[in-house]
Scaffold this active site. Structure first.
Site, PDB file in Angstrom:
ATOM      1  CG  HIS A   5      21.118  17.182  12.827  1.00 57.39           C
ATOM      2  ND1 HIS A   5      20.955  18.416  13.393  1.00 57.39           N
ATOM      3  CD2 HIS A   5      21.775  17.364  11.652  1.00 57.39           C
ATOM      4  CE1 HIS A   5      21.493  19.323  12.590  1.00 57.39           C
ATOM      5  NE2 HIS A   5      22.002  18.710  11.531  1.00 57.39           N
ATOM      6  CG  ASP A  22      25.850  14.304   5.522  1.00 58.29           C
ATOM      7  OD1 ASP A  22      26.016  14.939   4.477  1.00 58.29           O
ATOM      8  OD2 ASP A  22      26.156  14.730   6.645  1.00 58.29           O
TER       9      ASP A  22
HETATM   10  N1  COA Z   1      24.340   6.274  15.455  1.00 59.01           N
HETATM   11  C1  COA Z   1      24.123   5.686  16.665  1.00 59.01           C
HETATM   12  N2  COA Z   1      23.926   6.382  17.797  1.00 59.01           N
HETATM   13  C2  COA Z   1      23.940   7.702  17.721  1.00 59.01           C
HETATM   14  C3  COA Z   1      24.147   8.382  16.494  1.00 59.01           C
HETATM   15  C4  COA Z   1      24.349   7.605  15.350  1.00 59.01           C
HETATM   16  N3  COA Z   1      24.564   8.174  14.160  1.00 59.01           N
HETATM   17  N4  COA Z   1      24.117   9.711  16.694  1.00 59.01           N
HETATM   18  C5  COA Z   1      23.901   9.863  18.010  1.00 59.01           C
HETATM   19  N5  COA Z   1      23.805   8.671  18.627  1.00 59.01           N
HETATM   20  C6  COA Z   1      23.549   8.426  20.051  1.00 59.01           C
HETATM   21  C7  COA Z   1      24.850   8.605  20.808  1.00 59.01           C
HETATM   22  O1  COA Z   1      25.547   7.395  20.921  1.00 59.01           O
HETATM   23  C8  COA Z   1      24.353   9.119  22.138  1.00 59.01           C
HETATM   24  O2  COA Z   1      23.869   8.045  22.867  1.00 59.01           O
HETATM   25  P1  COA Z   1      24.041   7.988  24.476  1.00 59.01           P
HETATM   26  O3  COA Z   1      23.224   9.138  24.982  1.00 59.01           O
HETATM   27  O4  COA Z   1      23.498   6.660  24.843  1.00 59.01           O
HETATM   28  O5  COA Z   1      25.501   8.138  24.745  1.00 59.01           O
HETATM   29  C9  COA Z   1      23.166  10.000  21.767  1.00 59.01           C
HETATM   30  O6  COA Z   1      22.681   9.462  20.523  1.00 59.01           O
HETATM   31  C10 COA Z   1      23.534  11.473  21.575  1.00 59.01           C
HETATM   32  O7  COA Z   1      24.594  11.537  20.623  1.00 59.01           O
HETATM   33  P2  COA Z   1      25.695  12.675  20.564  1.00 59.01           P
HETATM   34  O8  COA Z   1      26.881  12.194  19.815  1.00 59.01           O
HETATM   35  O9  COA Z   1      25.930  13.213  21.941  1.00 59.01           O
HETATM   36  O10 COA Z   1      24.943  13.773  19.727  1.00 59.01           O
HETATM   37  P3  COA Z   1      25.589  15.108  19.174  1.00 59.01           P
HETATM   38  O11 COA Z   1      24.493  16.078  19.092  1.00 59.01           O
HETATM   39  O12 COA Z   1      26.815  15.494  19.912  1.00 59.01           O
HETATM   40  O13 COA Z   1      26.099  14.680  17.711  1.00 59.01           O
HETATM   41  C11 COA Z   1      26.117  14.086  15.445  1.00 59.01           C
HETATM   42  C12 COA Z   1      25.384  14.852  16.558  1.00 59.01           C
HETATM   43  C13 COA Z   1      25.517  14.467  14.104  1.00 59.01           C
HETATM   44  C14 COA Z   1      27.619  14.465  15.432  1.00 59.01           C
HETATM   45  C15 COA Z   1      25.934  12.574  15.715  1.00 59.01           C
HETATM   46  O14 COA Z   1      24.572  12.239  15.642  1.00 59.01           O
HETATM   47  C16 COA Z   1      26.760  11.718  14.766  1.00 59.01           C
HETATM   48  O15 COA Z   1      27.936  11.486  15.017  1.00 59.01           O
HETATM   49  N6  COA Z   1      26.140  11.231  13.645  1.00 59.01           N
HETATM   50  C17 COA Z   1      26.844  10.465  12.663  1.00 59.01           C
HETATM   51  C18 COA Z   1      27.633  11.382  11.753  1.00 59.01           C
HETATM   52  C19 COA Z   1      26.749  12.132  10.782  1.00 59.01           C
HETATM   53  O16 COA Z   1      25.887  11.557  10.137  1.00 59.01           O
HETATM   54  N7  COA Z   1      27.008  13.444  10.668  1.00 59.01           N
HETATM   55  C20 COA Z   1      26.293  14.300   9.758  1.00 59.01           C
HETATM   56  C21 COA Z   1      25.494  15.335  10.494  1.00 59.01           C
HETATM   57  S1  COA Z   1      24.480  16.241   9.385  1.00 59.01           S
END
Ligand code: COA
Length: 467
Positions: A347, A403
């Site tokens: 998140h 979710d």
């Molecule tokens: N699974 C595996 N790794 C994850 C992850 C996940 N669900 N969510 C984040 N990470 C890792 C990323 O790969 C990244 O790693 P790095 O620093 O080695 O590159 C780090 O954690 C930061 O992730 P990032 O995508 O930059 O975080 P964000 O704040 O931009 O994105 C979300 C937040 C929610 C979009 C992201 O966690 C995600 O895509 N989750 C899955 C989709 C989801 O469940 N969405 C519902 C949200 S309520």
């Protein structure tokens, strides 16, 4: 209170205690008072860290794992309130007394009935459309049916004549620009006589329009679910609460007290969540003084994406793909090695356990006890949670988000996966509309900048010389 639902209250209060203990050492919140604008901040990509506005509606603290609506903790609201009370709270700032609640519920019930909107909706190929696309379409129709925003005088007189023949589409072979291709149903006699029908709304900005949308999105979502199942929409039941009526219209079955309470809590949990992408999208549209129907349409568009509301459907696909608790470990190792995202985890704000996942996970466990079909998926989910938290929890602060368990919960309640994101909208529309109303009290059009990193002084090459 029903025995089973009383048990839920106790469970939630116990979870609250555990959550507070786990994060008690985390620092107290900052930036929760009015600021002197302009404010200096460090902003990351995706507007991370930016402050869009001041708000008294809701607060998320990612390190403490807090979610607060109007000063009330989410655990307390889930333990003691209904979705209608929480919606009233979000819109008005205080919990309703008994008289206020009765009148608010009466209003929402009146707005459940969207006869003409649904009649128009079934004329579209809804069964071929993504549920969120259909929902957006339905909201435009609600706007057209119930508001005077696009004034009557603007309608060309020819439309009435066209309406008299339902099979015709009037067109001009050589357009003069004064007649539009139009198709319109005649207003039915039953509608005219229907005394319970809400009055036409004069504008699309105020509290009435918000209540209209909060109720209407629920009716539309259920109608879309039924059309996708190749059935006709089910008429709303005036005697049921918001959550029970939603489940009834979606499944055709009156829910048990346990099912109703869990749906109600799920709606509360998804109602508002700070400046999330769909809330921001709806506020950006409202800030142009476009109306709240268009704002909610923008929220729906943003919520549709797999990184936002669309994740819960993806979670179910992930669990099916894994197929067995024994395969979880190797699946997680492979996904991490491939740098893949595991849906339902992580998140932008929560770096502790998402309180909504904590509640929904526990309630899903109650529901799956009775559900042989969904139980195997829940077993995989529990294993997946353990594995991901052990591998990424301490290292990257990645825990289950809301979710992760909502899809399993909805499956137990008889809702099809393709409708999960729309169910999220049924709930979040109360947050979108509350935030829009609040922002409009002190509106300023949103206008951030992009950092231009392109070229300057390029010369135009004639078209036949461009490669
Ligand atoms: N699974 C595996 N790794 C994850 C992850 C996940 N669900 N969510 C984040 N990470 C890792 C990323 O790969 C990244 O790693 P790095 O620093 O080695 O590159 C780090 O954690 C930061 O992730 P990032 O995508 O930059 O975080 P964000 O704040 O931009 O994105 C979300 C937040 C929610 C979009 C992201 O966690 C995600 O895509 N989750 C899955 C989709 C989801 O469940 N969405 C519902 C949200 S309520």
């Amino acid at each position: 209170m029903h025995e089973e639902t009383k048990e839920i209250t106790d469970i939630i209060l116990e979870l609250a205690q555990r959550a507070r203990q786990e994060t008690s050492m985390e620092p107290e919140p900052e930036l929760t008072k009015s600021v002197q604008w302009p404010v200096q901040l460090t902003i990351g990509p995706g507007l991370e860290g930016a402050i869009a506005c001041e708000s008294k509606i809701g607060y998320v603290n990612g390190t403490k794992g807090w979610l607060v609506y109007r000063g009330y903790d989410i655990f307390d609201l889930c333990a003691h309130c209904t979705f209608e009370e929480v919606t009233y709270l979000l819109l008005n700032g205080s919990l309703p007394d008994a008289r206020e609640l009765a009148s608010f519920k009466k209003k929402l019930i009146r707005y459940r009935f969207l006869n003409k909107t649904l009649r128009l909706l079934v004329g579209f190929p809804i069964e071929e459309m993504n549920a969120m696309g259909a929902l957006r379409l339905g909201i435009n129709m609600m706007r057209q049916e119930f508001t005077n925003i696009d004034k009557e005088e603007a309608r060309p007189a020819t439309i009435d004549a066209i309406g008299s023949d339902e099979d015709s589409i009037a067109m001009e072979t050589a357009p003069k620009g004064d007649i539009r291709a139009t198709y319109e149903f005649k207003q039915s006699e039953t509608d005219k006589k229907n005394k319970g029908r809400p009055k036409q709304l004069d504008d699309g900005h105020g509290m009435e329009a918000c209540c209209h949308l909060i109720s209407g999105v629920s009716t539309l979502t259920a109608a879309i679910a039924k059309i996708h199942q190749k059935h006709m929409p089910i008429e709303p039941d005036r005697n049921l609460g918001h959550a029970a009526n939603l489940l009834y219209m979606m499944t055709g079955k009156k829910p048990t007290p346990l099912e109703e309470r869990i749906m109600d809590i799920s709606l509360i949990l998804h109602a508002d969540h700070g400046m999330n992408a769909s809330t921001f999208a709806s506020m950006v549209v409202a800030s142009t003084l476009s109306d709240v129907y268009f704002s909610v349409g923008a929220g729906i568009g943003a919520l549709n994406g797999p990184l936002h509301g669309g994740a819960n459907e993806q979670v179910l696909h992930t669990l099916m793909e894994i197929g067995d608790p024994g395969r979880v470990k190797s699946w997680v190792d492979q996904t991490i090695a491939d740098k893949g995202k595991i849906m339902g985890f992580g998140h932008r704000v929560y770096k502790a356990y998402d309180p909504r996942a904590r509640i929904l996970g526990t309630l899903a466990k109650l529901l799956v006890k009775e559900n042989k079909k969904v139980k195997p998926l829940f077993d995989i989910a529990e294993e997946l949670e353990k594995e991901v938290v052990s591998k990424l929890g301490a290292q990257k602060q990645i825990f289950p988000n809301v979710d992760f368990y909502s899809g399993i919960t909805y499956s137990c309640l008889g809702i099809d996966p393709e409708m999960f994101t729309a169910i999220f909208a049924v709930s979040r529309v109360s947050g979108w509309t509350s935030r829009v109303l609040e922002y409009l009290e002190n509106n300023r059009i949103f206008r951030p900048r992009a950092l231009y990193t392109g070229e300057f002084n390029r010369k135009i090459v004639p078209i036949n010389q461009r490669s």
